[in-house]
Design a protein around this motif. Structure first.
Motif, short mmCIF file in Angstrom:
data_model
loop_
_atom_site.label_atom_id
_atom_site.label_comp_id
_atom_site.label_asym_id
_atom_site.label_seq_id
_atom_site.Cartn_x
_atom_site.Cartn_y
_atom_site.Cartn_z
N ALA A 121 98.36 36.94 -14.21
CA ALA A 121 97.75 38.19 -13.73
C ALA A 121 97.78 38.26 -12.21
O ALA A 121 98.04 39.33 -11.64
CB ALA A 121 96.30 38.28 -14.24
N LEU A 122 97.54 37.14 -11.56
CA LEU A 122 97.54 37.13 -10.09
C LEU A 122 98.94 37.32 -9.53
O LEU A 122 99.13 38.04 -8.54
CB LEU A 122 96.91 35.84 -9.58
N TRP A 123 99.94 36.68 -10.14
CA TRP A 123 101.31 36.87 -9.66
C TRP A 123 101.75 38.32 -9.88
O TRP A 123 102.48 38.88 -9.05
CB TRP A 123 102.27 35.91 -10.36
N ARG A 124 101.30 38.95 -10.94
CA ARG A 124 101.62 40.36 -11.15
C ARG A 124 100.96 41.23 -10.08
O ARG A 124 101.54 42.22 -9.63
CB ARG A 124 101.19 40.80 -12.55
N ALA A 125 99.77 40.83 -9.63
CA ALA A 125 99.11 41.55 -8.54
C ALA A 125 99.89 41.40 -7.24
O ALA A 125 100.03 42.34 -6.46
CB ALA A 125 97.68 41.05 -8.38
N VAL A 126 100.41 40.20 -7.00
CA VAL A 126 101.24 39.98 -5.81
C VAL A 126 102.48 40.86 -5.87
O VAL A 126 102.84 41.52 -4.89
CB VAL A 126 101.65 38.48 -5.70
N ALA A 127 103.15 40.89 -7.02
CA ALA A 127 104.37 41.68 -7.17
C ALA A 127 104.10 43.17 -7.02
O ALA A 127 104.96 43.92 -6.54
CB ALA A 127 105.00 41.39 -8.53
N ALA A 128 102.90 43.60 -7.41
CA ALA A 128 102.55 45.01 -7.26
C ALA A 128 102.31 45.37 -5.79
O ALA A 128 102.48 46.53 -5.40
CB ALA A 128 101.29 45.32 -8.07
N HIS A 129 101.94 44.37 -5.00
CA HIS A 129 101.63 44.60 -3.59
C HIS A 129 102.87 44.57 -2.73
O HIS A 129 102.96 45.27 -1.72
CB HIS A 129 100.63 43.55 -3.11
N GLU A 130 103.84 43.73 -3.08
CA GLU A 130 105.05 43.61 -2.29
C GLU A 130 106.21 43.15 -3.17
O GLU A 130 105.99 42.53 -4.21
CB GLU A 130 104.87 42.63 -1.13
N THR A 131 107.43 43.45 -2.76
CA THR A 131 108.61 42.98 -3.48
C THR A 131 108.84 41.52 -3.15
O THR A 131 109.25 41.18 -2.05
CB THR A 131 109.84 43.81 -3.10
N SER A 132 108.53 40.66 -4.10
CA SER A 132 108.56 39.22 -3.85
C SER A 132 109.39 38.52 -4.92
O SER A 132 109.06 38.55 -6.10
CB SER A 132 107.12 38.67 -3.86
N VAL A 133 110.47 37.87 -4.49
CA VAL A 133 111.29 37.11 -5.43
C VAL A 133 110.47 35.97 -6.02
O VAL A 133 110.50 35.73 -7.23
CB VAL A 133 112.55 36.57 -4.73
N GLU A 134 109.71 35.27 -5.16
CA GLU A 134 108.90 34.16 -5.65
C GLU A 134 107.94 34.62 -6.75
O GLU A 134 107.79 33.96 -7.79
CB GLU A 134 108.11 33.53 -4.52
N ALA A 135 107.28 35.77 -6.52
CA ALA A 135 106.32 36.26 -7.51
C ALA A 135 107.00 36.51 -8.85
O ALA A 135 106.48 36.13 -9.91
CB ALA A 135 105.65 37.54 -7.00
N TRP A 136 108.17 37.14 -8.83
CA TRP A 136 108.84 37.44 -10.09
C TRP A 136 109.39 36.18 -10.76
O TRP A 136 109.44 36.11 -12.00
CB TRP A 136 109.93 38.48 -9.88
N VAL A 137 109.77 35.18 -9.98
CA VAL A 137 110.18 33.91 -10.57
C VAL A 137 109.00 33.26 -11.30
O VAL A 137 109.13 32.75 -12.42
CB VAL A 137 110.75 32.97 -9.49
N GLU A 138 107.83 33.31 -10.66
CA GLU A 138 106.63 32.76 -11.30
C GLU A 138 106.24 33.59 -12.53
O GLU A 138 105.82 33.04 -13.55
CB GLU A 138 105.48 32.71 -10.30
N ILE A 139 106.35 34.91 -12.42
CA ILE A 139 106.04 35.77 -13.57
C ILE A 139 106.96 35.45 -14.74
O ILE A 139 106.52 35.34 -15.89
CB ILE A 139 106.17 37.26 -13.17
N HIS A 140 108.25 35.25 -14.44
CA HIS A 140 109.20 34.89 -15.51
C HIS A 140 108.81 33.59 -16.18
O HIS A 140 108.78 33.49 -17.42
CB HIS A 140 110.61 34.79 -14.93
N ALA A 141 108.48 32.59 -15.37
CA ALA A 141 108.12 31.29 -15.93
C ALA A 141 106.85 31.37 -16.77
O ALA A 141 106.79 30.83 -17.88
CB ALA A 141 107.94 30.27 -14.80
N LEU A 142 105.85 32.08 -16.26
CA LEU A 142 104.57 32.16 -16.98
C LEU A 142 104.68 33.06 -18.21
O LEU A 142 104.06 32.78 -19.24
CB LEU A 142 103.49 32.67 -16.03
#
Length: 307
Positions: free
Chosen positions: A223-244
């Motif tokens: 949920a927190l990584w999705r909040a990060v991705a909603a705030h900014e375009t972040s490759v790291e966030a989407w990599v973490e979202i994919h893993a989780l």
């Protein structure tokens, strides 16, 4: 070890510089504005602010201003052009600029290039000339890289005690949160990250997500990584979202994340590969070894650090 350009690298220089302006050569108003704009980029301002700073820096370079070389190094660190940043920082020093910005950027460039003994010598010079949060935070980062987490924590606490600005306190708290997580104290890391969210929201949310994952709470982390991705375009966030998403069985989200990462990876490659390491992790996690290996070779050629 999580590879990162430390939260404080090329960051905590402005507050100390303001407190020690006698150490700085007189600067044109344009360079003072450029320095403020670079600090704004560190706090999350976008490409337009960096472009404005760059125009001012280029004017200073044309005039062969010593401090313009230091600011050019800071700009190049932001752009992940580490070897060129080192060259600019050293040109500043040769031209007589021993400011916090010049020394901090030289230390940061050496650190990112994996030249840790050289970086340690420059950080010691920074400590001797400008003892304060910029010097202490860099000393702490090197202690962490050398495996001395207790030493890094003590130095970060020292810097935190000296920080008067709320934003600087937030960044230092996030560095402390990272150290606590490395030491296996995820709950303490989470508390520190939560306290920093008002002044560094995206970075604090990411730090919380890492702590929650270490605590075994994958849904919270997702949920927190999705909040990060909603705030900014972040490759790291989407990599973490994919893993989780893969870990929690959310196949549609994992598929969507993989498609987004592929698109972002193409864009990142065209822009110089600033997020290459996140893409590398994604490729390796999927068993795409030739692609991961090619990314690792490219990254090592530009940034041969411990990662």
């Amino acid at each position: 070890m999580r590879a990162r350009c430390a939260l404080l690298l090329a960051g905590l220089v402005v507050a100390d510089a303001a407190a020690g302006t006698t150490a700085l050569a007189p600067r044109a108003a344009g360079l003072m504005e450029a320095e403020a704009r670079l600090a704004a980029v560190r706090r999350g301002a976008g490409a337009a602010e960096l472009a404005r700073a760059s125009a001012l820096i280029d004017a200073g370079l044309a005039a062969q201003d010593a401090h313009a070389f230091a600011l050019d190094a800071w700009r190049k660190l932001i752009e992940h052009r580490f070897a060129s940043a080192l060259e600019s920082a050293r040109r500043a020093r040769v031209a007589g600029d021993e400011s916090i910005v010049a020394l901090a950027c030289e230390a940061d460039a050496l650190t990112e290039l994996g030249r840790y003994d050289d970086a340690e010598a420059v950080v010691q010079r920074l400590l001797d000339a400008h003892y304060g949060i910029a010097a202490l935070s860099r000393a702490a980062h090197l202690r962490m890289l050398f495996g001395d987490l207790d030493g890094a924590r003590a130095l970060t606490l020292n810097a935190l005690a000296r920080a008067a600005d709320d934003a600087d306190r937030a960044w230092l708290a996030l560095d402390l949160a990272a150290l606590e997580l490395m030491a296996g104290r995820a709950a303490t890391s989470l508390t520190l990250a939560q306290a920093a969210v008002a002044r560094a929201p995206t970075q604090a949310l990411a730090a919380q997500a890492r702590a929650w994952r270490a605590l075994g709470a994958a849904p919270n982390a997702l949920a927190l990584w999705r909040a990060v991705a909603a705030h900014e375009t972040s490759v790291e966030a989407w990599v973490e979202i994919h893993a989780l998403a893969s870990e929690t069985g959310d196949a549609p989200l994992a598929t969507r994340a993989a498609a987004l990462i592929a698109a972002l990876a193409r864009l990142d490659s065209a822009q110089g590969g600033r997020d290459r390491r996140s893409v590398l992790r994604f490729r390796a996690a999927r068993g795409e070894w030739p692609e991961a290996h090619a990314l690792a070779l490219a990254d090592h050629a530009e940034r041969p650090d411990v990662y």
